[in-house]
Design an enzyme around this catalytic site. Structure first.
Site, short mmCIF file in Angstrom:
data_model
loop_
_atom_site.label_atom_id
_atom_site.label_comp_id
_atom_site.label_asym_id
_atom_site.label_seq_id
_atom_site.Cartn_x
_atom_site.Cartn_y
_atom_site.Cartn_z
N SER A 165 59.05 38.21 28.81
CA SER A 165 58.65 38.83 30.21
C SER A 165 58.03 37.75 31.20
O SER A 165 57.66 38.14 32.12
CB SER A 165 57.56 39.84 29.52
OG SER A 165 58.07 41.07 29.15
N SER A 210 58.98 41.53 32.14
CA SER A 210 58.19 42.71 32.63
C SER A 210 57.58 42.14 33.74
O SER A 210 56.72 42.81 34.38
CB SER A 210 57.25 43.46 31.65
OG SER A 210 56.41 42.27 30.99
N LYS A 256 49.42 39.97 36.99
CA LYS A 256 49.95 41.16 36.57
C LYS A 256 49.29 42.39 36.36
O LYS A 256 48.04 42.17 35.97
CB LYS A 256 50.89 40.63 35.36
CG LYS A 256 51.94 41.69 34.80
CD LYS A 256 52.54 41.23 33.60
CE LYS A 256 53.41 42.03 32.94
NZ LYS A 256 54.23 41.28 31.86
#
Length: 496
Positions: free
Chosen positions: A158, A134, A54
Site C-alpha cells: 500500500s 491503499s 493518510k
C-alpha cells in the site's frame, strides 16, 4: 517581478534563506490542492507546514476514518505517534489524503482509492487512472507536489504500489521502525508507516523524523539502534552507494509473475535493462538468487488468514482507544453491520461487498490472533518469507539487497516485516493497450502509466536500501520525463 521556485523536493532550504515564508509555502500548497481538486487526492486540509498524511493516521484536529462513515466524527485522545513526531521535527499537518477504504481490507470488488468518506481518488498520469492502493491519495499528492511529502501505510503493497503508479518514491520501513500507535490497523505483524515523496532524499528526511521507539507500540522495541543513534537516512543518500554492493535477482519470481500476468512484460523488460545501469554503478548483480519455496508461497493462504485474524483483534483494540465514538463502533462486527445498513447507501453496499470481513467473521473459520489456530499460519508466513523467501536468498548468496519490478515485490517483504524502497523506473510506452481495473471503472495500465523498481533487504537495513535507491535515482532520473495529465498551476513565488 517575481521568481518562480521549484516545487519538487523538500522546500526547507528556501525557508532557511528567506526566499519565501512558511505562510507563502502553505498558501501555495493549498492553491495546488485546489488546482486539482477533481482528483479527490486530499481531504480535510488544515493550516501548517506542508506534510500530508493518510486518512488512517490520527491527527488531533482531523477526522480519522479509514474512509468509512462509521468513524466520521470519532476522535482520538492525541495524535498518532508518527504525526506527533512530524510536528516535533518542525512540520505541521497540512491535511489528510484519500485512501482505499479500510486500507483495501473490505471488498473483493471495490476500486483502489475509493472510500465513502472522500470518494474516488484518481491517478496522476492518465485520465481516470487507477491510483493503486491503499495509500492512493498520498501517491497522487506526492506526484503533483500537493505537499512537500506524504505519509502512507503499508500492510502488503500500500506504499510501494501507489508510489510506483504515480511515479514517486516510496519507503516501506521494517515493521517496528515506525510506530503504529493510533493508526487504524489491519495487522500488527505487517502494518508499517512510511514516506512517499518526489525523490529519495525528501522521503529520507521524513523517515528520519517519524522513526523511533514508542512505548505505545512494543514492536518498536526491536529497533537495534534506538534514538538518538538511529542511522542517518539522509546521509545514506550517497550517489556511490551501489559501488561494491551485491544485488540479487530472483529469476524464478520474474517467471512466476509473468506466467500469471504477461501484461507486465514491459516492466520486466525495463527492469532487465536497468541491471546494466546497476552494474555500471559498481554493483555486482547476482542472478538466479531464487526463492526456494516460491511455489509454496504462491499456493499458500497463510498471509490472508493472518491478516484476517489480526484485523479482528487489532481493530477492536484501536476502537477501544477512541475518546469519542459517535456510532458506538467497538468491533469488526459493528463496522460490518454499520456498512451494510447505513442509509441512503453512501457505503455503496452491496455494490462494493464486504467479502474480506465476511470471511474474517465466519462462525467456523474466523478467529482473532489470540486463538490457538492462529500461530501455525504465522509460522508458515515467517518460513515462506524467511528461509524459503527473501531473507533466505539474502543470506545464502551474501547479498546486500534483492531487486524486483515493484509490481512483483511487496508480498515478499510484507510477510516478514522487511523493508523495501521503490524508485521510478519507466512509463508504459506509446501504443500500450488500455487495460481497465477489475471493477471496470478505472484505467489500470495504458500509455504513460508509471512503474518502478524496488530494493528489498533485511529488517532495519533501511539506510542501505535508501542509499541504493538514491544512487539508482541519480543515474536514471526517470521522474519528470513524462508529465502528469493534470498539473497544478499555483507555484511558490516571492516578490522582488
Amino acid at each position: 517581478m517575481e521568481d518562480r521556485l521549484v516545487m519538487d523536493g523538500l522546500p526547507a532550504f528556501g525557508l532557511e534563506v528567506g526566499a519565501f515564508s512558511s505562510v507563502d509555502l502553505v498558501t501555495a500548497y493549498f492553491g495546488r490542492i485546489a488546482d486539482v481538486s477533481n482528483l479527490n487526492a486530499v481531504t480535510d486540509p488544515l493550516h501548517g507546514i506542508p506534510i500530508l498524511i493518510k486518512n488512517n493516521i490520527a491527527s488531533i484536529e482531523n477526522n480519522n476514518t479509514a474512509g468509512s462513515l462509521a468513524l466520521l466524527g470519532a476522535r482520538t485522545p492525541r495524535d498518532a505517534f508518527v504525526a506527533s513526531r512530524l510536528r516535533a521535527a518542525g512540520a505541521v499537518i497540512l491535511g489528510k489524503t484519500g485512501l482505499s477504504q479500510w486500507a483495501n481490507f473490505r471488498s473483493s470488488n471495490s476500486s483502489n482509492g475509493w472510500s465513502a468518506h472522500g470518494g474516488q481518488v484518481f491517478g496522476a498520469y492518465v485520465q481516470n487512472q487507477d491510483p493503486s492502493g491503499s495509500s492512493s491519495g498520498s501517491g497522487v499528492s506526492a506526484a503533483l507536489g500537493l505537499a512537500a511529502a506524504c505519509l502512507g501505510t503499508e500492510t502488503d503493497g500500500s506504499i510501494l504500489s501507489p508510489a510506483q503508479r504515480n511515479g514517486v518514491v516510496g519507503i516501506k520501513p521494517s515493521v517496528g521502525l515506525t510506530s503504529r500507535d493510533l493508526v487504524i490497523p489491519i495487522s500488527e505483524h505487517q502494518d508499517t508507516i512510511g514516506p512517499m515523496a518526489s525523490d529519495v532524499k525528501s522521503a529520507a528526511y521524513v523517515l528520519q523524523a517519524v522513526a523511533g521507539q514508542d512505548p505505545n507500540d512494543n514492536y518498536t522495541s526491536a529497533i537495534p539502534n534506538s534514538i538518538p543513534t538511529l542511522p542517518d537516512y539522509v546521509a545514506a543518500c550517497n550517489p556511490d552507494a551501489l559501488s561494491g554492493a551485491r544485488i540479487g535477482v530472483p529469476s524464478n519470481v520474474l517467471e512466476l509473475f509473468l506466467d500469471f500476468d504477461n501484461s507486465r512484460q514491459v516492466e520486466v523488460t525495463s527492469f532487465l535493462s536497468a541491471l546494466s545501469t546497476i552494474r555500471r554503478a559498481g554493483a555486482e548483480v547476482v542472478e538466479n538468487t531464487n526463492f526456494t519455496e516460491l511455489a509454496a508461497w504462491a499456493n499458500s493462504s497463510a498471509e490472508t488468514i493472518v491478516l484476517r485474524a489480526d484485523f479482528v483483534t487489532n481493530l477492536a483494540s484501536y476502537l477501544s482507544k477512541l475518546s469519542f465514538n459517535p456510532n458506538n463502533i467497538t468491533s469488526l462486527a459493528d463496522v460490518s453491520r454499520f456498512t451494510k445498513t447505513v442509509q441512503p447507501g453512501p457505503e455503496e453496499f452491496p455494490s462494493r461487498n464486504t467479502a474480506t470481513w465476511d470471511a474474517a467473521l465466519d462462525a467456523q473459520s474466523g478467529f482473532g490472533n489470540t486463538d490457538p489456530r492462529f500461530f501455525p499460519f504465522l509460522q508458515e508466513n515467517l518460513f515462506l518469507g524467511g528461509e524459503g523467501g527473501l531473507l533466505g536468498a539474502l543470506d545464502r548468496h551474501d547479498l546486500d539487497a534483492i531487486i524486483l519490478p515493484t509490481s512483483f515485490a511487496p508480498g515478499f517483504a510484507a510477510i516478514v516485516g522487511a523493508p523495501a524502497v521503490t524508485v521510478p523506473l519507466g512509463f508504459y510506452p506509446a501504443g500500450t493497450p488500455t487495460v481497465m481495473n477489475r471493477r471496470g471503472n478505472l484505467v489500470d495500465t495504458a500509455e504513460g502509466v508509471p512503474y518502478g523498481i524496488s530494493f528489498l533487504g533485511r529488517r532495519f537495513e533501511e539506510a542501505k536500501l535508501i542509499g541504493f535507491a538514491f544512487a539508482f535515482e541519480q543515474l536514471t532520473k526517470v521522474r519528470g520525463t513524462v508529465k502528469p495529465f493534470v498539473v497544478p498551476k499555483t507555484e511558490i513565488r516571492r516578490g522582488v
